[in-house]
Design an enzyme around this catalytic site. Structure first.
Site, PDB file in Angstrom:
ATOM      1  N   LYS A 112      37.889  31.126  47.862  1.00  0.00           N
ATOM      2  CA  LYS A 112      39.170  31.403  47.188  1.00  0.00           C
ATOM      3  C   LYS A 112      40.236  30.410  47.654  1.00  0.00           C
ATOM      4  CE  LYS A 112      42.806  35.008  46.896  1.00  0.00           C
ATOM      5  NZ  LYS A 112      43.196  36.394  47.259  1.00  0.00           N
ATOM      6  N   GLU A 132      44.496  39.084  42.228  1.00  0.00           N
ATOM      7  CA  GLU A 132      44.265  37.832  41.510  1.00  0.00           C
ATOM      8  C   GLU A 132      43.062  37.061  42.051  1.00  0.00           C
ATOM      9  OE1 GLU A 132      46.101  38.041  44.102  1.00  0.00           O
ATOM     10  OE2 GLU A 132      45.361  36.311  45.205  1.00  0.00           O
ATOM     11  N   ASP A 189      46.302  32.164  51.772  1.00  0.00           N
ATOM     12  CA  ASP A 189      45.398  32.780  50.794  1.00  0.00           C
ATOM     13  C   ASP A 189      44.390  31.771  50.221  1.00  0.00           C
ATOM     14  OD1 ASP A 189      44.615  35.220  49.797  1.00  0.00           O
ATOM     15  OD2 ASP A 189      45.927  35.143  48.046  1.00  0.00           O
ATOM     16  N   ASP A 198      48.422  41.472  41.523  1.00  0.00           N
ATOM     17  CA  ASP A 198      48.189  41.043  42.908  1.00  0.00           C
ATOM     18  C   ASP A 198      46.692  41.031  43.256  1.00  0.00           C
ATOM     19  OD1 ASP A 198      48.847  40.138  45.400  1.00  0.00           O
ATOM     20  OD2 ASP A 198      49.607  42.065  46.150  1.00  0.00           O
ATOM     21  N   LYS A 200      54.667  41.261  45.862  1.00  0.00           N
ATOM     22  CA  LYS A 200      54.478  41.753  47.235  1.00  0.00           C
ATOM     23  C   LYS A 200      55.835  41.965  47.898  1.00  0.00           C
ATOM     24  CE  LYS A 200      50.126  39.368  48.347  1.00  0.00           C
ATOM     25  NZ  LYS A 200      49.313  40.579  48.548  1.00  0.00           N
ATOM     26  N   ASP A 243      50.203  33.328  47.373  1.00  0.00           N
ATOM     27  CA  ASP A 243      50.064  34.600  46.667  1.00  0.00           C
ATOM     28  C   ASP A 243      51.319  35.447  46.827  1.00  0.00           C
ATOM     29  OD1 ASP A 243      49.231  36.864  45.382  1.00  0.00           O
ATOM     30  OD2 ASP A 243      47.739  37.452  46.904  1.00  0.00           O
ATOM     31  N   ARG A 294      40.042  38.001  42.858  1.00  0.00           N
ATOM     32  CA  ARG A 294      38.799  38.317  42.145  1.00  0.00           C
ATOM     33  C   ARG A 294      38.802  37.707  40.749  1.00  0.00           C
ATOM     34  NH1 ARG A 294      39.936  44.592  43.085  1.00  0.00           N
ATOM     35  NH2 ARG A 294      41.000  43.659  44.876  1.00  0.00           N
TER      36      ARG A 294
HETATM   37  N1  BES Z   1      45.587  37.835  49.147  1.00  0.00           N
HETATM   38  C1  BES Z   1      45.614  39.248  49.069  1.00  0.00           C
HETATM   39  C2  BES Z   1      44.828  39.933  50.179  1.00  0.00           C
HETATM   40  C3  BES Z   1      45.340  39.768  51.585  1.00  0.00           C
HETATM   41  C4  BES Z   1      46.011  40.793  52.199  1.00  0.00           C
HETATM   42  C5  BES Z   1      45.064  38.633  52.319  1.00  0.00           C
HETATM   43  C6  BES Z   1      46.439  40.666  53.507  1.00  0.00           C
HETATM   44  C7  BES Z   1      45.495  38.506  53.617  1.00  0.00           C
HETATM   45  C8  BES Z   1      46.172  39.528  54.219  1.00  0.00           C
HETATM   46  C9  BES Z   1      45.029  39.702  47.742  1.00  0.00           C
HETATM   47  O1  BES Z   1      45.226  38.850  46.670  1.00  0.00           O
HETATM   48  C10 BES Z   1      45.709  40.978  47.398  1.00  0.00           C
HETATM   49  O2  BES Z   1      46.883  40.947  47.180  1.00  0.00           O
HETATM   50  N2  BES Z   1      44.960  42.075  47.366  1.00  0.00           N
HETATM   51  C11 BES Z   1      45.503  43.349  47.053  1.00  0.00           C
HETATM   52  C12 BES Z   1      44.578  44.012  46.068  1.00  0.00           C
HETATM   53  C13 BES Z   1      45.128  45.306  45.513  1.00  0.00           C
HETATM   54  C14 BES Z   1      46.277  45.005  44.585  1.00  0.00           C
HETATM   55  C15 BES Z   1      44.021  46.014  44.792  1.00  0.00           C
HETATM   56  C16 BES Z   1      45.589  44.157  48.332  1.00  0.00           C
HETATM   57  O3  BES Z   1      44.673  44.080  49.140  1.00  0.00           O
HETATM   58  O4  BES Z   1      46.599  44.820  48.534  1.00  0.00           O
HETATM   59 ZN    ZN Z   2      45.474  36.843  47.132  1.00  0.00          ZN
HETATM   60 MN    MN Z   3      47.098  39.151  45.742  1.00  0.00          MN
END
Ligand code: BES
Ligand code: ZN
Ligand code: MN
Length: 498
Positions: free
Chosen positions: A265, A349, A288, A347, A277, A270, A351
């Site tokens: 990725k 994104e 990210d 968020d 966020k 992000d 996947r």
């Molecule tokens: N890049 C984030 C995941 C992340 C979280 C990386 C903390 C590093 C530290 C990812 O894109 C994300 O935002 N995931 C969300 C998914 C949710 C909306 C289902 C998450 O984990 O909150």
């Molecule tokens: Zn992300």
């Molecule tokens: Mn995200």
């Protein structure tokens, strides 16, 4: 880093500003040092009291006359019988930290060896620890406001108690290659979002290809459209930065041999998109793209090591912002695979960019795919910062990846991918939703990806908790990117090449 090797013979006469001696846990719980160093142990009243085998503890003594000007005794944290590669990496990292604090640019270190670490594994691990510990991210510092430039170690001599010199030398060289790759990943990770844009990452990939003899293909918006990579395009449409799909190939096998594919990725920042966020800590979302950085870096090591396999590294890269054209919650995307996805949360994104990249990978009929991504906050809740979340469809592959991670010092812990979790992704309007609610967030993210890899043996590494951090705890790390899982990926590919 200038890495030299020498035998322990005549150690007392070795001219060096600093000699490091490992202190291992002994039978009587007291410290022991490897035999050859005994002559250097200066015993004095109370000595046993502050000499400790505990990891990272150190005692230093000055010497007069010939030989080392100073000797530092460093705790390894383990006895000889339980010594492993990670303990040696950390010991070597502590040696570099000690040298930096003592402001010496050159150091010699005795490498602890044991039967459990077969062959020259200890020396390889020591080389890794030294090169990793010496990494810094200073390309954006001008020196303004600094009282004193940080001290840097530029040469290290590894002292081997045993082993064939040429085997030792090639092991040390392998260690250097893997650690330099991980350091490259750390540098790419640490660059802020405005520097490491998808376009910039694509340029870096072209440069790396040139330097290491890899084939490179970097797809921009037009070719992404031709390739029907609508999910990558959808994520990037809220940003002024163009997306990229970076492909690096190493042709180490026969022309007909199926490749091993690494996917990472490469989300360069992000913000969450319209599902924005919170502000606090958002600056860390420059990390990210850690999975992408590790894949690019691993490919350089695969090329330098000359692994006799075809290996392809694929990095989908985009920003996730919230411009006027951004995707909105409820939008439906037709992905490259033809599967329609309802974007419930913008968020989620990672996947989305990964699913098009995985579909592209599957088309190349690979032997196996391993992807890595800072995919879910949930993996940080589940495993903290101590283990990579590992999920996959093929038990043999999952075992291989777990073992490669253990050998490389980048540990994984498996989570289940039972079919029952699939229900959480059912959508009213499309084939799937991109989020599965709060329960088992890491598993439902992987379940989403599974739809796109179908029957291909596949393992997924969720590195959101392990790819970067404050640099405490592990002496060869610093605050910033950790380069995880570069070492794991290289180790897995190497083992597949044996
Ligand atoms: N890049 C984030 C995941 C992340 C979280 C990386 C903390 C590093 C530290 C990812 O894109 C994300 O935002 N995931 C969300 C998914 C949710 C909306 C289902 C998450 O984990 O909150
Ligand atoms: Zn992300
Ligand atoms: Mn995200």
């Amino acid at each position: 880093m200038d890495l030299r090797l020498q035998s322990a013979e005549g150690l007392e006469a070795l001219s060096t500003p600093l000699l490091a001696v490992p202190v291992l846990k002994g039978d009587d719980d007291l410290a022991i040092t490897p035999g050859e160093a005994d002559g250097l142990v200066v015993r004095s009243p109370g000595w046993e009291g502050d000499l400790s085998w505990r990891a990272g503890r150190r005692v230093s003594v000055y010497r007069s006359g010939d030989g080392p000007a100073r000797v530092v005794y460093i705790g390894v944290g383990k006895g000889l019988d339980e010594l492993d590669a990670e303990a040696v990496r950390r010991y070597a990292g502590s040696v570099i930290r000690a040298a930096e604090e003592m402001r010496v640019g050159t150091v010699a270190l005795l490498v602890p060896e044991s039967a459990a670490l077969h062959g020259t594994a200890a020396h390889r691990a020591a080389a890794e620890g030294i090169v990793l510990a010496s990494w810094r991210f200073r390309e954006l510092k001008t020196g303004v406001g600094e009282e004193e430039a940080p001290s840097a170690v530029t040469a290290a001599t590894l002292i081997a108690l045993s082993g064939d010199p040429s085997a030792l030398a090639s092991s040390v060289e392998e260690g250097r290659i893997v650690a330099e790759a991980e350091n490259l990943a750390r540098t790419l990770q640490s660059r802020p979002g405005n520097v490491a844009t998808p376009t910039a990452l694509g340029m870096v990939a072209l440069q790396l290809a040139e330097e290491h003899g890899l084939r490179a293909d970097v797809l921009g918006p037009d070719r992404l459209a031709e390739e029907r990579m609508n999910a990558i395009l959808a994520v990037s449409q809220g940003s002024a930065q163009e997306p990229r799909l970076i492909v690096l190939s190493h042709d180490g096998g026969g022309p007909q041999d199926p490749p091993l594919i690494l996917v990472g990725k490469g989300l360069t920042f992000d913000a969450g998109g319209i599902s924005l966020k919170p502000a606090s800590g958002m600056e860390d979302m420059k990390f990210d793209m850690s999975g992408g950085a590790a894949v690019l870096a691993a490919m350089t090591a695969v090329a330098r090591l000359g692994v006799p396999r075809n290996v392809v590294g694929i990095v989908p890269s985009s920003e996730n912002l919230l411009g006027a054209s951004a995707i909105k919650p409820g939008d439906v995307i037709r992905t490259r695979a033809g599967i329609t996805v309802e974007v419930v949360n913008t968020d989620a994104e990672g996947r989305l960019i990964l699913c098009d990249a995985l579909d592209y990978a599957v088309e190349q009929k690979p032997e196996a795919i391993v992807d890595c991504a800072t995919l879910t906050g949930a993996v940080v809740i589940g495993l903290g910062h101590q283990a990579i979340g590992l999920l996959g469809t093929n038990p043999a592959l999952v075992d291989e990846v777990r073992e490669a991670g253990a050998a490389a010092g980048e540990r994984c812990w498996e989570l289940p991918l039972w079919p029952e979790y699939r229900k959480q992704l059912e959508s009213e309007t499309a084939d799937v939703k991109n989020v599965g609610g709060r329960p088992a967030g890491t598993i439902t993210a992987a379940t989403f990806l599974r739809e796109f890899v179908k029957e291909v043996p596949w393992a997924h590494l969720d590195i959101a908790g392990t790819a970067y951090g404050d640099g405490n705890d592990v002496p060869y790390r610093r605050k910033g990117g950790y380069g995880v899982p570069t070492r794991l990926l290289v180790e897995w590919v190497r083992r597949r090449g044996e």
